[in-house]
Motif scaffolding. Structure first.
Motif, PDB file in Angstrom:
ATOM      1  N   GLU A 102      27.770 -32.080  61.891  1.00 18.71           N
ATOM      2  CA  GLU A 102      28.911 -31.168  61.822  1.00 18.71           C
ATOM      3  C   GLU A 102      30.073 -31.861  61.117  1.00 18.71           C
ATOM      4  OE1 GLU A 102      31.557 -28.150  64.615  1.00 18.71           O
ATOM      5  OE2 GLU A 102      30.370 -29.716  65.559  1.00 18.71           O
ATOM      6  N   GLY A 103      30.735 -31.139  60.221  1.00 15.32           N
ATOM      7  CA  GLY A 103      31.851 -31.709  59.475  1.00 15.32           C
ATOM      8  C   GLY A 103      31.456 -32.227  58.108  1.00 15.32           C
ATOM      9  N   LYS A 104      30.153 -32.126  57.777  1.00 11.19           N
ATOM     10  CA  LYS A 104      29.672 -32.567  56.464  1.00 11.19           C
ATOM     11  C   LYS A 104      29.399 -31.356  55.572  1.00 11.19           C
ATOM     12  CE  LYS A 104      27.330 -36.604  58.477  1.00 11.19           C
ATOM     13  NZ  LYS A 104      26.016 -37.256  58.703  1.00 11.19           N
ATOM     14  N   THR A 105      29.378 -31.593  54.260  1.00  5.77           N
ATOM     15  CA  THR A 105      28.967 -30.550  53.331  1.00  5.77           C
ATOM     16  C   THR A 105      27.452 -30.402  53.408  1.00  5.77           C
ATOM     17  OG1 THR A 105      28.623 -32.042  51.454  1.00  5.77           O
ATOM     18  CG2 THR A 105      30.865 -31.197  51.791  1.00  5.77           C
ATOM     19  N   ILE A 106      26.958 -29.297  52.876  1.00 10.23           N
ATOM     20  CA  ILE A 106      25.514 -29.084  52.908  1.00 10.23           C
ATOM     21  C   ILE A 106      24.794 -30.162  52.104  1.00 10.23           C
ATOM     22  CG2 ILE A 106      23.656 -27.524  52.161  1.00 10.23           C
ATOM     23  CD1 ILE A 106      25.428 -25.184  52.895  1.00 10.23           C
ATOM     24  N   ASP A 107      25.379 -30.573  50.967  1.00 10.53           N
ATOM     25  CA  ASP A 107      24.766 -31.642  50.162  1.00 10.53           C
ATOM     26  C   ASP A 107      24.738 -32.957  50.944  1.00 10.53           C
ATOM     27  OD1 ASP A 107      24.262 -30.009  48.025  1.00 10.53           O
ATOM     28  OD2 ASP A 107      26.084 -30.562  46.914  1.00 10.53           O
ATOM     29  N   GLU A 108      25.802 -33.242  51.667  1.00  8.52           N
ATOM     30  CA  GLU A 108      25.832 -34.479  52.467  1.00  8.52           C
ATOM     31  C   GLU A 108      24.787 -34.454  53.572  1.00  8.52           C
ATOM     32  OE1 GLU A 108      30.552 -35.766  52.070  1.00  8.52           O
ATOM     33  OE2 GLU A 108      29.914 -34.353  53.634  1.00  8.52           O
ATOM     34  N   ILE A 109      24.584 -33.277  54.157  1.00  8.21           N
ATOM     35  CA  ILE A 109      23.571 -33.161  55.211  1.00  8.21           C
ATOM     36  C   ILE A 109      22.182 -33.400  54.631  1.00  8.21           C
ATOM     37  CG2 ILE A 109      22.468 -31.564  56.830  1.00  8.21           C
ATOM     38  CD1 ILE A 109      25.198 -30.179  57.139  1.00  8.21           C
ATOM     39  N   LYS A 110      21.897 -32.781  53.503  1.00  2.00           N
ATOM     40  CA  LYS A 110      20.563 -32.905  52.915  1.00  2.00           C
ATOM     41  C   LYS A 110      20.257 -34.334  52.478  1.00  2.00           C
ATOM     42  CE  LYS A 110      19.899 -28.144  51.385  1.00  2.00           C
ATOM     43  NZ  LYS A 110      19.703 -27.224  50.236  1.00  2.00           N
ATOM     44  N   LYS A 111      21.274 -35.086  52.121  1.00  2.00           N
ATOM     45  CA  LYS A 111      21.053 -36.472  51.717  1.00  2.00           C
ATOM     46  C   LYS A 111      20.528 -37.327  52.863  1.00  2.00           C
ATOM     47  CE  LYS A 111      24.419 -36.669  47.938  1.00  2.00           C
ATOM     48  NZ  LYS A 111      25.718 -37.254  47.466  1.00  2.00           N
ATOM     49  N   GLN A 112      20.706 -36.836  54.097  1.00  2.00           N
ATOM     50  CA  GLN A 112      20.235 -37.591  55.262  1.00  2.00           C
ATOM     51  C   GLN A 112      18.744 -37.356  55.522  1.00  2.00           C
ATOM     52  OE1 GLN A 112      22.472 -39.687  56.788  1.00  2.00           O
ATOM     53  NE2 GLN A 112      23.806 -38.953  55.120  1.00  2.00           N
ATOM     54  N   TYR A 113      18.130 -36.444  54.738  1.00  2.00           N
ATOM     55  CA  TYR A 113      16.728 -36.103  54.950  1.00  2.00           C
ATOM     56  C   TYR A 113      15.949 -36.248  53.650  1.00  2.00           C
ATOM     57  CZ  TYR A 113      18.548 -33.904  59.199  1.00  2.00           C
ATOM     58  OH  TYR A 113      19.170 -33.667  60.401  1.00  2.00           O
ATOM     59  N   ASP A 114      14.662 -36.539  53.772  1.00  2.00           N
ATOM     60  CA  ASP A 114      13.792 -36.548  52.601  1.00  2.00           C
ATOM     61  C   ASP A 114      13.754 -35.157  51.987  1.00  2.00           C
ATOM     62  OD1 ASP A 114      13.212 -39.208  53.039  1.00  2.00           O
ATOM     63  OD2 ASP A 114      11.376 -38.791  54.177  1.00  2.00           O
ATOM     64  N   GLU A 115      13.527 -35.090  50.699  1.00  2.00           N
ATOM     65  CA  GLU A 115      13.573 -33.816  49.993  1.00  2.00           C
ATOM     66  C   GLU A 115      12.605 -32.785  50.556  1.00  2.00           C
ATOM     67  OE1 GLU A 115      13.317 -32.134  45.391  1.00  2.00           O
ATOM     68  OE2 GLU A 115      13.322 -34.296  45.791  1.00  2.00           O
ATOM     69  N   GLN A 116      11.493 -33.232  51.092  1.00  2.00           N
ATOM     70  CA  GLN A 116      10.496 -32.307  51.630  1.00  2.00           C
ATOM     71  C   GLN A 116      11.033 -31.512  52.834  1.00  2.00           C
ATOM     72  OE1 GLN A 116       7.145 -34.350  53.527  1.00  2.00           O
ATOM     73  NE2 GLN A 116       8.372 -36.229  53.632  1.00  2.00           N
ATOM     74  N   TYR A 117      12.129 -32.013  53.451  1.00  2.00           N
ATOM     75  CA  TYR A 117      12.704 -31.337  54.622  1.00  2.00           C
ATOM     76  C   TYR A 117      13.926 -30.478  54.283  1.00  2.00           C
ATOM     77  CZ  TYR A 117       9.748 -34.618  57.191  1.00  2.00           C
ATOM     78  OH  TYR A 117       8.678 -35.330  57.667  1.00  2.00           O
ATOM     79  N   HIS A 118      14.306 -30.433  53.027  1.00  2.00           N
ATOM     80  CA  HIS A 118      15.512 -29.704  52.643  1.00  2.00           C
ATOM     81  C   HIS A 118      15.380 -28.205  52.928  1.00  2.00           C
ATOM     82  CE1 HIS A 118      17.269 -32.960  49.744  1.00  2.00           C
ATOM     83  NE2 HIS A 118      17.070 -33.382  50.981  1.00  2.00           N
ATOM     84  N   GLU A 119      14.184 -27.668  52.723  1.00  2.00           N
ATOM     85  CA  GLU A 119      13.977 -26.247  52.993  1.00  2.00           C
ATOM     86  C   GLU A 119      14.158 -25.930  54.479  1.00  2.00           C
ATOM     87  OE1 GLU A 119      10.548 -22.780  52.404  1.00  2.00           O
ATOM     88  OE2 GLU A 119      10.355 -24.724  51.366  1.00  2.00           O
ATOM     89  N   ILE A 120      13.720 -26.857  55.336  1.00  2.00           N
ATOM     90  CA  ILE A 120      13.886 -26.668  56.784  1.00  2.00           C
ATOM     91  C   ILE A 120      15.359 -26.736  57.149  1.00  2.00           C
ATOM     92  CG2 ILE A 120      13.369 -27.644  59.052  1.00  2.00           C
ATOM     93  CD1 ILE A 120      10.717 -28.622  57.933  1.00  2.00           C
ATOM     94  N   VAL A 121      16.089 -27.664  56.524  1.00  2.15           N
ATOM     95  CA  VAL A 121      17.533 -27.751  56.767  1.00  2.15           C
ATOM     96  C   VAL A 121      18.209 -26.434  56.400  1.00  2.15           C
ATOM     97  CG1 VAL A 121      19.681 -28.869  56.050  1.00  2.15           C
ATOM     98  CG2 VAL A 121      17.653 -30.257  56.480  1.00  2.15           C
ATOM     99  N   ASP A 122      17.814 -25.859  55.256  1.00  2.25           N
ATOM    100  CA  ASP A 122      18.375 -24.568  54.843  1.00  2.25           C
ATOM    101  C   ASP A 122      18.061 -23.485  55.866  1.00  2.25           C
ATOM    102  OD1 ASP A 122      19.591 -25.401  52.499  1.00  2.25           O
ATOM    103  OD2 ASP A 122      17.782 -25.117  51.295  1.00  2.25           O
ATOM    104  N   GLU A 123      16.836 -23.496  56.406  1.00  2.00           N
ATOM    105  CA  GLU A 123      16.447 -22.494  57.405  1.00  2.00           C
ATOM    106  C   GLU A 123      17.287 -22.628  58.668  1.00  2.00           C
ATOM    107  OE1 GLU A 123      12.302 -22.837  58.165  1.00  2.00           O
ATOM    108  OE2 GLU A 123      11.684 -22.150  56.167  1.00  2.00           O
ATOM    109  N   TYR A 124      17.503 -23.862  59.108  1.00  2.00           N
ATOM    110  CA  TYR A 124      18.303 -24.082  60.312  1.00  2.00           C
ATOM    111  C   TYR A 124      19.750 -23.644  60.109  1.00  2.00           C
ATOM    112  CZ  TYR A 124      14.525 -26.896  62.376  1.00  2.00           C
ATOM    113  OH  TYR A 124      13.338 -27.314  62.910  1.00  2.00           O
ATOM    114  N   LEU A 125      20.306 -23.991  58.960  1.00  2.00           N
ATOM    115  CA  LEU A 125      21.690 -23.604  58.680  1.00  2.00           C
ATOM    116  C   LEU A 125      21.821 -22.086  58.555  1.00  2.00           C
ATOM    117  CD1 LEU A 125      22.704 -26.384  56.119  1.00  2.00           C
ATOM    118  CD2 LEU A 125      23.562 -26.104  58.446  1.00  2.00           C
ATOM    119  N   THR A 126      20.850 -21.455  57.900  1.00  2.00           N
ATOM    120  CA  THR A 126      20.869 -20.000  57.784  1.00  2.00           C
ATOM    121  C   THR A 126      20.825 -19.346  59.168  1.00  2.00           C
ATOM    122  OG1 THR A 126      19.781 -20.062  55.622  1.00  2.00           O
ATOM    123  CG2 THR A 126      19.653 -17.990  56.852  1.00  2.00           C
ATOM    124  N   PHE A 127      19.994 -19.893  60.049  1.00  2.00           N
ATOM    125  CA  PHE A 127      19.924 -19.392  61.425  1.00  2.00           C
ATOM    126  C   PHE A 127      21.294 -19.475  62.097  1.00  2.00           C
ATOM    127  CE2 PHE A 127      19.796 -21.169  65.770  1.00  2.00           C
ATOM    128  CZ  PHE A 127      19.398 -20.041  66.485  1.00  2.00           C
TER     129      PHE A 127
END
Length: 358
Positions: free
Chosen positions: A47-72
């Motif tokens: 919380e408090g990070k940009t979406i790009d900053e959040i995705k940098k904390q995960y391998d690229e293969q998990y970026h779609e899951i991050v998007d799903e969680y944020l969309t939820f």
């Protein structure tokens, strides 16, 4: 160059981690939403990070899951994006109450000989606002009116009266609705021994005042302490109080059918009898407040439950009667399996059930 918006949770949406899953307590809409631990981690770690900053904390293969969680989180309006996070402060979790006692239970049966009016007068001096009166014997409409009239005449601080009474022919829905209409101090009626479970709001637009029907046979205080989803209270007041205090016993005082002053009528320890001891004197006893500050974060099993901050608690009936921090006996929920079961038939609880003579 404008700043990129950051991920922010609404202050009324609290993420709570349990043993096997987590939850979001929506304290504004009075709802609890179950979530996997991964969503909890995303909320609490990023919380408090940009979406790009959040995705940098995960391998690229998990970026779609991050998007799903944020969309939820965005779709359910638990979270939002903002370029001015300072305008959205966190929830103030301090809890304060000036009254020495906020709520009370008065139990009445055929053996009760104390003066209810005297108790109500003493509660008024303690600035008590919520009173539940449980009748384990027949009650008439005239007696209910007499209690309310007494409070009206004395201009009492008590503004919420809840009556627990047997469902008999003496009091029908029309009479109870009339009482709710004419007596604003009455917040609800709970009618036990009913043919079916039902819940109605007879006053249009006033959902806080109701008549509840239950098939349970509530003949004594031994029926207290049941932990159920129907008693969950996902609101700011209950949440903030539960963080610092016991969600059932904090600022509570009770009088059992024999006039004994207790934390709760179901508890064994008495702090005097109302005929000889005032409520104020009972409050001054060194042990009267010993349970007030026991929170769910201290109680065995409860401390890893995803519902702990919106749930009730009971120190009268515990799985281990000798341990003040033991799980409530009448809770059938297992946070490790996320399953509800009938607590009364659990073989692991039978010794405690026998101990309490339930």
């Amino acid at each position: 160059m404008s700043k990129l918006p950051v991920f922010r949770m609404h202050s009324s949406c609290i993420a709570v981690k349990g043993a096997n899953r987590s939850s979001i307590c929506d304290l504004q809409r009075n709802e609890v939403k179950l979530i996997p631990h991964d969503v909890y981690d995303l909320i609490t770690l990023h919380e408090g990070k940009t979406i790009d900053e959040i995705k940098k904390q995960y391998d690229e293969q998990y970026h779609e899951i991050v998007d799903e969680y944020l969309t939820f989180l965005f779709d359910y309006e638990y979270a939002f994006l903002t370029d001015n996070p300072k305008f959205y402060p966190k929830l103030n979790t301090q809890w304060f109450e000036s009254s020495e006692i906020t709520n009370a239970i008065i139990d009445i049966s055929e053996v009760s000989t104390y003066d209810v009016r005297s108790i109500l007068s003493q509660l008024d001096k303690l600035n008590c606002k919520y009173v539940q009166i449980r009748f384990f014997s027949t009650i008439t409409q005239s007696r209910i009116i007499a209690i309310v009239d007494f409070l009206n005449r004395t201009e009492s601080m008590v503004f919420s009266l809840n009556f627990v009474i047997s469902n008999t022919k003496e009091l029908n829905i029309e009479q109870l609705t009339q009482l709710l209409t004419l007596q604003p101090r009455i917040s609800s009626f709970i009618l036990y021994n009913s043919e079916k479970n039902d819940f109605i709001n007879p006053l249009q637009g006033d959902t806080a005042r109701y008549i509840q029907f239950t098939t349970k046979n509530i003949t004594s205080s031994a029926h207290c302490g049941v932990i159920s989803q129907e008693y969950f209270a996902p609101n700011v007041k209950a949440y903030t109080e539960g963080l610092q205090h016991n969600s059932c016993l904090n600022r509570k005082i009770s009088i059992d059918t024999n006039g004994n002053i207790k934390n709760c009528p179901s508890m064994s320890q008495s702090f005097g009898n109302i005929k000889h001891t005032s409520l104020k004197q009972a409050l001054e006893h060194k042990d009267f407040k010993k349970y007030w500050n026991i929170t769910k974060d201290q109680i065995d099993i409860c401390k890893v439950c995803e519902f702990r901050y919106v749930c009730t608690d009971c120190r009268a009936y515990k799985e281990n009667p000798l341990d003040d921090y033991s799980k409530p006996l009448k809770c059938g929920y297992d946070p490790y399996t996320n399953e509800w079961s009938d607590w009364s038939t659990n073989p692991l609880k039978q010794k405690a059930i026998e101990y309490y003579r339930l």
